[in-house]
Design a protein around this motif. Structure first.
Motif, short mmCIF file in Angstrom:
data_model
loop_
_atom_site.label_atom_id
_atom_site.label_comp_id
_atom_site.label_asym_id
_atom_site.label_seq_id
_atom_site.Cartn_x
_atom_site.Cartn_y
_atom_site.Cartn_z
N ASN A 230 -24.36 -5.92 -23.04
CA ASN A 230 -24.24 -4.97 -21.93
C ASN A 230 -23.68 -3.62 -22.36
OD1 ASN A 230 -25.26 -6.88 -20.16
ND2 ASN A 230 -23.24 -7.59 -19.49
N LEU A 231 -22.88 -3.60 -23.44
CA LEU A 231 -22.27 -2.36 -23.91
C LEU A 231 -23.15 -1.60 -24.91
CD1 LEU A 231 -18.60 -3.64 -24.20
CD2 LEU A 231 -19.49 -1.98 -22.54
N LYS A 232 -24.26 -2.20 -25.32
CA LYS A 232 -25.31 -1.56 -26.12
C LYS A 232 -24.80 -0.86 -27.40
CE LYS A 232 -28.23 -0.85 -22.08
NZ LYS A 232 -28.95 0.12 -21.22
N PRO A 233 -24.18 -1.60 -28.31
CA PRO A 233 -23.77 -0.98 -29.59
C PRO A 233 -24.99 -0.71 -30.47
CG PRO A 233 -23.42 -3.34 -29.67
CD PRO A 233 -23.87 -3.04 -28.27
N ASP A 234 -24.81 0.16 -31.45
CA ASP A 234 -25.89 0.44 -32.41
C ASP A 234 -25.95 -0.64 -33.49
OD1 ASP A 234 -26.60 2.95 -31.18
OD2 ASP A 234 -24.78 3.79 -32.10
N ILE A 235 -24.78 -1.18 -33.85
CA ILE A 235 -24.72 -2.30 -34.81
C ILE A 235 -23.58 -3.23 -34.39
CG2 ILE A 235 -25.69 -1.08 -36.80
CD1 ILE A 235 -22.88 -0.60 -37.82
N VAL A 236 -23.65 -4.49 -34.85
CA VAL A 236 -22.59 -5.46 -34.61
C VAL A 236 -21.99 -5.86 -35.95
CG1 VAL A 236 -22.00 -7.73 -33.69
CG2 VAL A 236 -23.75 -6.34 -32.54
N LEU A 237 -20.66 -5.82 -36.04
CA LEU A 237 -19.97 -6.25 -37.26
C LEU A 237 -19.35 -7.61 -36.97
CD1 LEU A 237 -18.07 -2.95 -38.23
CD2 LEU A 237 -20.47 -3.57 -38.59
N ALA A 238 -19.67 -8.59 -37.82
CA ALA A 238 -19.21 -9.96 -37.59
C ALA A 238 -18.50 -10.53 -38.81
CB ALA A 238 -20.41 -10.85 -37.24
N SER A 239 -17.32 -11.10 -38.59
CA SER A 239 -16.58 -11.77 -39.65
C SER A 239 -16.48 -13.25 -39.29
CB SER A 239 -15.18 -11.16 -39.81
OG SER A 239 -14.47 -11.79 -40.85
N ALA A 240 -17.23 -14.08 -40.03
CA ALA A 240 -17.32 -15.51 -39.73
C ALA A 240 -17.72 -16.28 -40.97
CB ALA A 240 -18.35 -15.75 -38.62
N LEU A 241 -17.46 -17.58 -40.98
CA LEU A 241 -18.04 -18.46 -41.98
C LEU A 241 -19.50 -18.73 -41.60
CD1 LEU A 241 -15.06 -20.94 -42.41
CD2 LEU A 241 -15.67 -19.02 -43.89
N TYR A 242 -20.29 -19.28 -42.54
CA TYR A 242 -21.72 -19.32 -42.31
C TYR A 242 -22.15 -20.19 -41.14
CZ TYR A 242 -21.96 -23.73 -45.02
OH TYR A 242 -21.80 -25.02 -45.48
N ASN A 243 -21.41 -21.27 -40.86
CA ASN A 243 -21.79 -22.13 -39.73
C ASN A 243 -21.72 -21.38 -38.41
OD1 ASN A 243 -22.41 -24.98 -40.55
ND2 ASN A 243 -20.49 -24.70 -41.64
N GLU A 244 -20.56 -20.78 -38.13
CA GLU A 244 -20.40 -20.02 -36.90
C GLU A 244 -21.27 -18.75 -36.92
OE1 GLU A 244 -17.07 -22.72 -37.42
OE2 GLU A 244 -17.83 -21.14 -38.73
N GLY A 245 -21.34 -18.12 -38.08
CA GLY A 245 -22.13 -16.90 -38.20
C GLY A 245 -23.60 -17.12 -37.88
N ALA A 246 -24.16 -18.22 -38.38
CA ALA A 246 -25.57 -18.52 -38.13
C ALA A 246 -25.84 -18.76 -36.64
CB ALA A 246 -25.99 -19.74 -38.94
N VAL A 247 -24.92 -19.47 -35.98
CA VAL A 247 -25.08 -19.74 -34.54
C VAL A 247 -24.97 -18.44 -33.74
CG1 VAL A 247 -24.15 -21.00 -32.56
CG2 VAL A 247 -24.23 -22.09 -34.81
N ILE A 248 -24.05 -17.58 -34.12
CA ILE A 248 -23.91 -16.28 -33.45
C ILE A 248 -25.20 -15.49 -33.57
CG2 ILE A 248 -22.77 -14.02 -33.62
CD1 ILE A 248 -20.19 -15.59 -34.36
N LEU A 249 -25.78 -15.43 -34.76
CA LEU A 249 -27.03 -14.72 -34.96
C LEU A 249 -28.15 -15.32 -34.10
CD1 LEU A 249 -27.03 -14.18 -38.84
CD2 LEU A 249 -26.98 -12.38 -37.11
#
Length: 385
Positions: A230-249
């Motif tokens: 809803n806030l429409k960023p130009d990019i998203v910065l994510a700090s996660a391990l691969y399990n959580e990171g993959a699900v977020i993506l």
């Protein structure tokens, strides 16, 4: 024989015995060292603490595979003979500490490689330093790791170097001005990645539209991602391990968030692509390792690793592989298995050529090398040019 002459004889004989014993010991030691130096490999026990079971087992598998391959090559060269003793930490601080204590107190290792996570190193590093055992992290990237003590080293690029390189590349490429941040707030590694991301965007004058948090093992990120969308960023910065990171993506793409993601070091694994599939496309990371680099040393390593394990090495395998070579270099410099001498040998390493590139340790024990920025395209990491 007079008493005086008897006393003199005894004194001279005693002096002769003392000289013979002292001289014999020194000569024997020198002879032993010379024999080892010329004909026999220098032997040393090196403990390994890796995340071998549980959700992050792929990290441990890659690390131990890299170590085993390096050790096979070192054994063939014949200069050093390293006995690797592997202990599982399961990604937990208490288990990592128990493993370290076992390796140091029961196995009498001369050095340690690992553990996998910065969270673990925060408890293991001080223990190793207190015991005078050199320890090298090959996957610990949080800020302050080498500063734990003079016996603590790492050959993994700190996120303080990697993240600014990847964020700058993404901002330059996409003209980004607004960013969203999302990170795991219950882990030293992911929290440190967030701290670096926050500082980087502040230094670059970018607008942070929102900062979202989650916890290890979380499976539903819809609340955080809805706010980000809803806030429409130009990019998203994510700090996660691969399990959580993959699900977020995966969840982000399914919700229609199609802006680029810049990931911290936890995203630098093929598992992120295996789990997220096409949702990983567009992910940007910075790493010291790129398997398709046009370099003979790199390609030889990739081929040998693939032949041995049926897949290409990732960053964690490469860092572990070079890590054992760096440890072997220190053992050769030490000329034996004395922990203090091995520590000094590590500190002296300058311009070592590994599969990661040209490496040196700075005064704190941190690695000095240049990162490469990668992007996932068509299900593969590629150099972001």
């Amino acid at each position: 024989m007079s008493l005086k002459r008897t006393f003199l004889f005894v004194a001279l004989f005693s002096a002769f015995l003392l000289a013979a014993c002292g001289g014999g010991s020194s000569t024997s030691k020198e002879s032993e060292n010379n024999d080892k130096g010329s004909d026999q490999p220098i032997e040393a026990k090196v403990g390994v603490i890796a995340w071998m079971t549980g959700s992050g087992a792929s990290y441990g598998e890659a690390i131990t595979n890299g170590l085993k391959l390096a050790n096979e090559e070192l054994s063939e060269k014949g200069e050093v003979k390293i006995d690797l003793l592997v202990e599982d930490s399961a990604g937990a601080q208490d288990q990592a500490l128990s493993a370290a204590q076992k390796l140091m107190n029961n196995e009498n290792v001369s050095a340690i490689i690992g553990p996998t996570l910065s969270t673990e190193m925060n408890v293991v590093g001080p223990e190793a330093d207190l015991n005078g055992i050199p320890i090298m992290g090959t996957s610990t990237t949080a800020e302050g790791i080498p500063q734990i003590g003079e016996y603590v080293f790492r050959d993994s690029i700190p996120e303080a170097v990697a993240i600014p390189a990847s964020v700058k590349k993404a901002v330059d490429e996409y003209g980004a001005k607004k960013v969203a941040l999302i990170y795991g707030n219950d882990d030293v590694f992911t929290k440190s990645g967030y701290d670096t991301m926050k500082k980087t965007v502040e230094d670059m004058g970018l607008e942070v539209v929102t900062t979202e948090t989650f916890q290890i093992g979380q499976s539903d990120y819809k609340a955080q991602l809805t706010k980000i969308k809803n806030l429409k960023p130009d990019i998203v910065l994510a700090s996660a391990l691969y399990n959580e990171g993959a699900v977020i993506l995966d969840q982000a793409r399914k919700m229609g968030i199609d802006v680029p993601f810049v990931g911290g070091n936890g995203f630098n694994s093929p598992e992120i692509i295996n789990i997220a599939g096409d949702a990983a496309n567009g992910l940007i990371v910075a790493t010291p390792w790129f398997s398709e680099k046009d370099n003979e040393k790199v390609q030889n390593f990739v081929k040998k690793y693939n032949d041995a394990y049926g897949k290409d090495p990732d960053q964690f395998a490469a860092q572990a592989y070079d890590g054992l070579y760096l440890m072997a270099e220190a053992i050769k410099t030490a000329g034996g298995d004395d922990s203090d001498d091995i520590r000094d040998g590590l500190a002296e390493i300058k311009d070592f050529e590994g599969v990661l590139g040209t490496m040196s340790f700075d005064k704190d024990g941190d690695i000095v090398m240049e990162p490469t920025v990668l992007i996932v395209e068509d299900g593969k990491f590629k150099e972001f040019e």
